[in-house]
Design a protein around this motif. Structure first.
Motif, short mmCIF file in Angstrom:
data_model
loop_
_atom_site.label_atom_id
_atom_site.label_comp_id
_atom_site.label_asym_id
_atom_site.label_seq_id
_atom_site.Cartn_x
_atom_site.Cartn_y
_atom_site.Cartn_z
N VAL A 108 0.84 -1.20 0.00
CA VAL A 108 0.00 0.00 0.00
C VAL A 108 0.88 1.26 0.00
O VAL A 108 0.61 2.23 -0.71
N GLU A 109 1.96 1.23 0.77
CA GLU A 109 2.89 2.36 0.76
C GLU A 109 3.44 2.56 -0.65
O GLU A 109 3.52 3.69 -1.15
N GLY A 110 3.82 1.46 -1.29
CA GLY A 110 4.37 1.55 -2.64
C GLY A 110 3.39 2.19 -3.61
O GLY A 110 3.75 3.10 -4.37
N VAL A 111 2.14 1.74 -3.57
CA VAL A 111 1.12 2.28 -4.47
C VAL A 111 0.88 3.76 -4.18
O VAL A 111 0.95 4.62 -5.07
N ALA A 112 0.60 4.07 -2.92
CA ALA A 112 0.22 5.45 -2.57
C ALA A 112 1.38 6.41 -2.82
O ALA A 112 1.18 7.51 -3.34
N LEU A 113 2.59 6.01 -2.46
CA LEU A 113 3.73 6.91 -2.65
C LEU A 113 4.17 6.95 -4.11
O LEU A 113 4.69 7.97 -4.58
N GLY A 114 3.93 5.87 -4.83
CA GLY A 114 4.26 5.84 -6.25
C GLY A 114 3.37 6.78 -7.05
O GLY A 114 3.79 7.35 -8.06
N LEU A 115 2.13 6.95 -6.60
CA LEU A 115 1.19 7.81 -7.33
C LEU A 115 1.28 9.27 -6.89
O LEU A 115 0.55 10.12 -7.39
N TYR A 116 2.19 9.56 -5.95
CA TYR A 116 2.30 10.93 -5.44
C TYR A 116 2.73 11.91 -6.53
O TYR A 116 3.60 11.62 -7.33
N ARG A 117 2.10 13.06 -6.57
CA ARG A 117 2.65 14.18 -7.31
C ARG A 117 2.31 15.50 -6.63
O ARG A 117 1.33 15.59 -5.91
N PHE A 118 3.16 16.47 -6.87
CA PHE A 118 2.94 17.79 -6.28
C PHE A 118 2.44 18.70 -7.38
O PHE A 118 3.20 19.18 -8.21
N SER A 119 1.12 18.91 -7.44
CA SER A 119 0.57 19.60 -8.60
C SER A 119 -0.30 20.79 -8.23
O SER A 119 -0.97 21.35 -9.09
N ARG A 120 -0.24 21.21 -6.95
CA ARG A 120 -1.21 22.24 -6.57
C ARG A 120 -0.97 23.60 -7.23
O ARG A 120 -1.86 24.44 -7.25
N TYR A 121 0.22 23.81 -7.78
CA TYR A 121 0.47 25.08 -8.48
C TYR A 121 0.39 24.95 -10.00
O TYR A 121 0.82 25.83 -10.72
N LYS A 122 -0.13 23.83 -10.47
CA LYS A 122 -0.31 23.64 -11.91
C LYS A 122 -1.76 23.88 -12.27
O LYS A 122 -2.65 23.30 -11.65
N GLN A 123 -2.01 24.76 -13.26
CA GLN A 123 -3.39 25.00 -13.68
C GLN A 123 -3.97 23.77 -14.34
O GLN A 123 -5.11 23.42 -14.16
N GLN A 124 -3.11 23.13 -15.18
CA GLN A 124 -3.56 21.93 -15.85
C GLN A 124 -3.02 20.70 -15.13
O GLN A 124 -1.85 20.39 -15.26
N GLU A 125 -3.85 20.10 -14.34
CA GLU A 125 -3.45 18.84 -13.71
C GLU A 125 -3.30 17.80 -14.81
O GLU A 125 -4.21 17.60 -15.60
N ASP A 126 -2.12 17.13 -14.86
CA ASP A 126 -1.99 16.11 -15.90
C ASP A 126 -2.64 14.81 -15.44
O ASP A 126 -2.08 13.73 -15.47
N GLU B 177 6.60 22.73 -1.09
CA GLU B 177 6.04 24.08 -1.10
C GLU B 177 7.16 25.09 -1.37
O GLU B 177 8.24 24.99 -0.79
N PRO B 178 6.89 26.07 -2.22
CA PRO B 178 7.92 27.07 -2.50
C PRO B 178 8.17 27.95 -1.28
O PRO B 178 7.27 28.14 -0.46
N PRO B 179 9.36 28.50 -1.17
CA PRO B 179 9.71 29.26 0.04
C PRO B 179 8.97 30.58 0.18
O PRO B 179 8.90 31.12 1.28
N ASN B 180 8.40 31.10 -0.90
CA ASN B 180 7.59 32.31 -0.73
C ASN B 180 6.25 31.99 -0.10
O ASN B 180 5.61 32.84 0.51
N GLN B 181 5.79 30.76 -0.24
CA GLN B 181 4.53 30.35 0.37
C GLN B 181 4.73 29.81 1.78
O GLN B 181 3.93 30.02 2.66
#
Ligand code: BES
Ligand code: MN
Ligand code: ZN
Length: 494
Positions: free
Chosen positions: A126-144, A187-191
């Motif tokens: 479960v760790e492998g699946v959940a961490l494998g699917l991780y992405r950091f996309s909150r600052y992308k307008q177009q989520e891929d 998270e970027p350092p300005n945030q």
């Protein structure tokens, strides 16, 4: 979601089956599916020379020959080397491959790996699946578009199901905590500055049911924390000391976990050069992120230990109010520090954080910090360095790290290193030269733990992956969340 269906009868977008390397025959769910397909899976794998290396996958479209649209074979490596980490890697690789194939519903049939119990096996996958699917996309307008919506785990029967359920619960808990640490690091350092980190810690604590108190500049002054205040003084955003407390009933011992929370490390007046002043320096709060993420999971984990979490949050910037080379500052425990390099800021802020933790009377103290480039020179991106005044504590940490797949390696704390940290004009100086830098940083920290059992984990190598180096099927570029799973494993025992 868990069911006890037969794998070859499962309707889904992708059915994940493991395969061992070196020509080992298919077994378990893979063999059952192969049989249902009249041997198609095994013959195609052989024809396409699928080697079943860890992290490698192969997709077979079934074109309606089974209720599953695709079979994803995932490499487990040689059977004699099989372990939980291989399962974690294989599950991560399969999940990513399923996402690439735009699969929505994926199924993971039961796997056995004696002598490991079903709960441990399930947790790793479960760790492998959940961490494998991780992405950091909150600052992308177009989520891929993350397509995977549903992951189903199969149990062999009702008795097996209990273990799978427990493993699923723990796997999600560990993965969610790691994800929080990754998000904070990314998270970027300005945030994410010290005050914002303190707000997030407070909010997270409230939701999890932890006590949280935040020391502001006045409170730190009142406590005599001249060290952290000196480093934090160069920024327009003031420093914070974040204190989180988890207190289960009937706890027999207290562990303090302490994190370096430098939300951006420019080096200060000893400004970093172009080659070293990188985006990476936003990740200099990864130790603090690991502490907050770990604390937040303890109530759900029902850890039997009382845990005190302390995060020293500052921004290390050059300005007219910055600490200067030559300045002498006094830490909370009275020791004076000559600042001979403003870029060795981590140990200075940790001096106060450790002294504060020690004053709260814990049985042991563990700190995590992206402390030195020296540890990266030693290990690349592959292992964190652990140093300690107590071998029993190190052994238990190394054991926990081993079980989670987080690599950790011990370095010695020779007394001679301390001589290099003595200042001609103060009790200590914060930099003692390049060679043996990780050990010198650690032995400096030892001066602030009041002789309590203490271990320092230098996570500079593993906290943030700038390139593909060191990445893996469940370890992406960027923040890794290193340390969270080891701490949670360590703190789940008594
Ligand atoms: N945050 C850095 C260490 C670091 C470097 C972490 C690269 C991750 C990637 C730390 O504050 C630092 O600058 N350490 C100096 C200490 C030296 C000035 C004694 C270092 O290791 O060069
Ligand atoms: Mn620095
Ligand atoms: Zn730093």
């Amino acid at each position: 979601m868990i069911s006890t269906q037969a794998p070859e009868r499962c309707a889904c977008d992708a059915l994940v089956v493991g395969a061992y390397a070196e020509g080992a025959p298919l077994e378990g769910a893979a063999a059952k599916v192969d049989q249902a397909l009249g041997g198609l899976l095994s013959s195609v794998l052989a024809e396409e020379r699928f080697k079943a290396k860890p992290g490698h996958t192969f997709v077979l479209h079934t074109h309606g020959k089974t209720p599953a649209k695709r079979i994803i074979a995932t490499g487990l490596g040689p059977k004699v080397e099989a372990n939980l980490e291989r399962l974690r890697v294989a599950a991560g690789a399969a999940a990513r491959r399923a996402a690439d194939a735009r699969a929505k519903h994926i199924v993971l049939p039961a796997v056995t790996l004696p002598p490991h119990h079903p709960d441990a096996v399930t947790q790793a996958r479960v760790e492998g699946v959940a961490l494998g699917l991780y992405r950091f996309s909150r600052y992308k307008q177009q989520e891929d578009g993350m397509t995977v919506e549903r992951v189903e785990l199969l149990a062999t029967d009702a008795s097996h199901q209990k273990g799978v359920e427990e493993g699923l619960r723990r796997g999600l808990l560990f993965a969610d905590a790691t994800t929080l640490a990754r998000d904070l690091v990314n998270e970027p350092p300005n945030q994410l500055n010290p005050t914002r980190l303190a707000e997030i810690a407070g909010e997270t604590a409230r939701i999890a049911g932890l006590r949280c108190s935040v020391l502001d500049v006045d409170a730190m002054q009142a406590q005599g924390m001249g060290a952290i205040l000196s480093i934090g003084g160069g920024s327009a955003v003031p420093p914070r000391l974040i204190v989180l407390e988890y207190t289960p009933p009937k706890a027999k011992r207290t562990v303090a976990i302490v994190g370096k929370g430098v939300t951006f490390d420019s080096g200060g007046i000893n400004l970093k050069k172009d080659e070293t002043m990188l985006e990476t320096m936003k990740a200099d709060m990864a130790g603090g992120a690991a502490v907050i993420a770990t604390m937040q999971a303890l109530p759900a984990l029902k850890s039997p230990v009382r845990v005190l979490g302390v995060v020293a949050a500052v921004e290390n910037l050059p300005s007219g109010t910055s600490v200067k080379p030559g300045d002498i500052v006094r830490a909370m425990n009275g020791k004076t520090i000559e600042i001979n390099n403003t870029d060795a800021e981590g140990r200075v802020i940790l001096a106060d954080a450790l002294a504060y933790a020690a004053q709260r009377n814990p049985d042991e103290i563990i700190d995590l910090a992206t402390l030195t480039g020296s540890a990266m020179i030693a290990f690349g991106y592959l292992a964190a360095a652990v140093m300690s005044n107590n071998q029993r504590l190190v052994n238990r940490l190394l054991d926990a790290a081993e079980r989670t797949g987080e690599r950790m390696w011990q370095l010695p704390l020779y007394e001679e290193y301390l001589e290099k940290m003595r200042s001609p004009v103060a009790d200590l100086q914060n930099s003692g030269g390049r060679y043996g830098g990780a050990q010198k940083g650690a032995i400096f920290l030892r001066e602030f733990v009041d002789s309590r059992p203490w271990a320092h984990i230098d996570i500079a190598p593993t906290a943030f992956l700038e390139t593909d180096e060191g990445t893996g099927p469940y370890l992406p570029k960027g923040g890794t969340g290193y340390g969270v799973r080891t701490l949670l494993t360590y703190l789940s025992g008594s």
